[in-house]
Design a protein around this motif. Sequence first.
Motif, PDB file in Angstrom:
ATOM      1  N   ALA A 198       7.998  14.248   6.456  1.00  0.00           N
ATOM      2  CA  ALA A 198       8.104  14.233   7.671  1.00  0.00           C
ATOM      3  C   ALA A 198       6.596  14.460   8.332  1.00  0.00           C
ATOM      4  CB  ALA A 198       8.975  15.204   8.148  1.00  0.00           C
ATOM      5  N   ASP A 199       5.918  14.942   7.485  1.00  0.00           N
ATOM      6  CA  ASP A 199       4.592  15.243   7.876  1.00  0.00           C
ATOM      7  C   ASP A 199       3.474  14.071   7.500  1.00  0.00           C
ATOM      8  OD1 ASP A 199       2.400  16.513   9.024  1.00  0.00           O
ATOM      9  OD2 ASP A 199       1.821  17.937   7.327  1.00  0.00           O
ATOM     10  N   VAL A 200       3.868  13.303   6.465  1.00  0.00           N
ATOM     11  CA  VAL A 200       2.978  12.507   5.951  1.00  0.00           C
ATOM     12  C   VAL A 200       3.371  11.038   6.540  1.00  0.00           C
ATOM     13  CG1 VAL A 200       2.429  11.021   3.728  1.00  0.00           C
ATOM     14  CG2 VAL A 200       2.485  13.484   3.686  1.00  0.00           C
ATOM     15  N   PHE A 201       4.833  10.773   6.931  1.00  0.00           N
ATOM     16  CA  PHE A 201       5.101   9.410   7.384  1.00  0.00           C
ATOM     17  C   PHE A 201       5.404   9.155   8.686  1.00  0.00           C
ATOM     18  CE2 PHE A 201       6.237   9.493   2.690  1.00  0.00           C
ATOM     19  CZ  PHE A 201       5.629   8.168   2.322  1.00  0.00           C
ATOM     20  N   ALA A 202       5.271   8.169   9.291  1.00  0.00           N
ATOM     21  CA  ALA A 202       5.501   8.062  10.751  1.00  0.00           C
ATOM     22  C   ALA A 202       7.172   7.757  10.975  1.00  0.00           C
ATOM     23  CB  ALA A 202       4.699   7.054  11.342  1.00  0.00           C
ATOM     24  N   TRP A 212      -0.191  15.365  -3.923  1.00  0.00           N
ATOM     25  CA  TRP A 212      -0.692  14.189  -3.911  1.00  0.00           C
ATOM     26  C   TRP A 212      -0.299  13.311  -2.816  1.00  0.00           C
ATOM     27  CZ3 TRP A 212       0.337   8.827  -3.955  1.00  0.00           C
ATOM     28  CH2 TRP A 212      -0.580   8.140  -4.405  1.00  0.00           C
ATOM     29  N   LEU A 213       0.776  13.668  -2.286  1.00  0.00           N
ATOM     30  CA  LEU A 213       1.422  12.818  -0.865  1.00  0.00           C
ATOM     31  C   LEU A 213       0.384  12.848   0.199  1.00  0.00           C
ATOM     32  CD1 LEU A 213       5.293  13.133  -1.150  1.00  0.00           C
ATOM     33  CD2 LEU A 213       3.954  10.929  -0.996  1.00  0.00           C
ATOM     34  N   HIS A 270       0.762  -1.162  -0.016  1.00  0.00           N
ATOM     35  CA  HIS A 270      -0.115  -0.093  -0.091  1.00  0.00           C
ATOM     36  C   HIS A 270       0.908   1.239  -0.018  1.00  0.00           C
ATOM     37  CE1 HIS A 270       1.038  -0.072   4.268  1.00  0.00           C
ATOM     38  NE2 HIS A 270       0.339   1.178   4.375  1.00  0.00           N
ATOM     39  N   GLU A 271       2.113   1.094   0.360  1.00  0.00           N
ATOM     40  CA  GLU A 271       3.088   2.003   0.435  1.00  0.00           C
ATOM     41  C   GLU A 271       3.650   2.316  -1.028  1.00  0.00           C
ATOM     42  OE1 GLU A 271       4.766   1.683   4.799  1.00  0.00           O
ATOM     43  OE2 GLU A 271       5.599   0.907   3.175  1.00  0.00           O
ATOM     44  N   ALA A 272       3.393   1.686  -1.896  1.00  0.00           N
ATOM     45  CA  ALA A 272       4.223   1.764  -3.256  1.00  0.00           C
ATOM     46  C   ALA A 272       3.926   3.155  -3.911  1.00  0.00           C
ATOM     47  CB  ALA A 272       4.127   0.765  -4.124  1.00  0.00           C
ATOM     48  N   PRO A 273       2.685   3.414  -3.927  1.00  0.00           N
ATOM     49  CA  PRO A 273       2.161   4.728  -4.856  1.00  0.00           C
ATOM     50  C   PRO A 273       2.989   5.863  -3.998  1.00  0.00           C
ATOM     51  CG  PRO A 273       0.107   3.443  -4.204  1.00  0.00           C
ATOM     52  CD  PRO A 273       1.247   2.728  -3.669  1.00  0.00           C
ATOM     53  N   TRP A 315      -2.799  11.051  -0.551  1.00  0.00           N
ATOM     54  CA  TRP A 315      -2.426   9.553  -0.160  1.00  0.00           C
ATOM     55  C   TRP A 315      -2.619   9.136   1.502  1.00  0.00           C
ATOM     56  CZ3 TRP A 315       1.334   7.358   3.057  1.00  0.00           C
ATOM     57  CH2 TRP A 315       1.591   6.088   2.694  1.00  0.00           C
ATOM     58  N   ARG A 316      -2.071  10.141   2.174  1.00  0.00           N
ATOM     59  CA  ARG A 316      -2.089   9.838   3.654  1.00  0.00           C
ATOM     60  C   ARG A 316      -3.745   9.817   3.963  1.00  0.00           C
ATOM     61  NH1 ARG A 316       1.489   7.519   6.595  1.00  0.00           N
ATOM     62  NH2 ARG A 316      -0.060   6.105   6.266  1.00  0.00           N
ATOM     63  N   ASP A 317      -4.320  10.684   3.346  1.00  0.00           N
ATOM     64  CA  ASP A 317      -5.859  10.775   3.698  1.00  0.00           C
ATOM     65  C   ASP A 317      -6.442   9.385   3.412  1.00  0.00           C
ATOM     66  OD1 ASP A 317      -5.436  13.456   4.185  1.00  0.00           O
ATOM     67  OD2 ASP A 317      -6.273  14.228   2.471  1.00  0.00           O
ATOM     68  N   ARG A 318      -6.044   8.872   2.254  1.00  0.00           N
ATOM     69  CA  ARG A 318      -6.545   7.573   1.970  1.00  0.00           C
ATOM     70  C   ARG A 318      -6.084   6.341   2.752  1.00  0.00           C
ATOM     71  NH1 ARG A 318      -5.744   9.586  -3.005  1.00  0.00           N
ATOM     72  NH2 ARG A 318      -4.058   8.417  -3.524  1.00  0.00           N
TER      73      ARG A 318
END
Length: 436
Positions: free
Chosen positions: A143-147, A202-203, A23-26, A206-209
């Motif tokens: 840094a905002d999108v990924f843990a 777009w990133l 699920h992280e590939a996109p 993606w985090r929203d989804r």
Amino acid sequence: MQPTSGASERTPWLTRLFGVNPHEAPAVAAGLAMFFLLFTGYFMLRPVRETMGVAGGVDNLQWLFTGTFLATVAVLPLYGWIASKVARRRIVPWVFGLVVATLLGFGLGLVLQPDNVWAGRAFYIWVSVINLLLISLAWSVLADVFASSEAKRLFALIAAGASAGGLTGPLLATVLVEPLGHGGLMLLSSLFIAASAGMALWLHRWRDRHPLERSGTHAPAQRERPLGGNPFAGATAVFRSPFLLGIALFVVLLATVTTFLYFEQARLVSELFPDRARQTQVFGLIDTVVQVLAILTQLFITGRVAQKLGVGVLLVGVPLVMAFGFLWLALAPVFAVFVVVMVARRAGEYAFVRPGREMLYTVVPPADKYKAKNFIDTVVYRGGDALSAWVKRLLDVLGDHPGLAMLIGAGIALAWAGTGFGLGRAQRRREAQLHP
């Protein structure tokens, strides 16, 4: 043993090779594209900037560094205002859009007056301001999108997009500088930078989804809100936090090491390659070698080192190598040795130091990811540049012996390594507190 083998066969190849979950590939692809487009655009400008710096006189470089620092300080309130009033997910389009507009103006100006020395100096200063600003913002999005746990696996891989762009940009600059001229390169680079902003948007979507189980600051509603505060909140946050102050010190030492090597590069290149077009090609060739080494390391080594040994190892290794490199240059101050040391420094920074430094910000609040981080990456970095530029120039004037500066550089590199070690330990403690 057989069940383990069967499970391995069912594991997607992206996970086995790069540690990317399906699920992280996109998101990884979008991050790669964001950095590829941004760095392609910037590295088309970098050889032009270096040529403009040499054209203005190597003995005047400290003035350009000082001008860059003052321009960075002047831009900070505008950026701080945007970051305070605009939703987090829209900071990048606003800032990138304004930068593209200025690049189009510079490109048009240099098309009309290609030999204007003052236009070249202004361009040198502006590109030195925006390159840190744009790159810092792109990393802020990650840094905002990924843990934090995702960052250790994915940041180095995504950073390979930066190295790929850093490889493509110099090649384009080398090939296109004669038919398009410096002004034409600026116009083309602005298109790449604008496209990079689209990937950042777009990133966030993606985090929203794919929300995290404990969304917190990663929740869609949070990223729709402005960060608030005043335009100078990033600076005050740094001085209130020992952790952020440690990152600031790390950046100052990094900038000092970089500046000492940069002045040596300008001196050697101006002596060996007097033709401006040839200088641009030499700078482009060095950039190309750096990016090839960096991308291979980012793809196959950095992520595994971060997961198994921790962030601190990424922050210590390159400074120790640089301490040795400065000593080597003090003993053998020739162009061939310099190229080896410079390539090691820059490739190591892209492959290890930069991803490791950005992982530190995954354990700080959202406002610090955009405001304090940007203050450190721009004002603090350029302040370190300006101060070390004058120190290097003073050493050259007093001693007229580059070896002295190289010995001092070795000591600074050791202090840089010690700071990185301390930050690695602090990051582990903060990560344990966030995810007990």
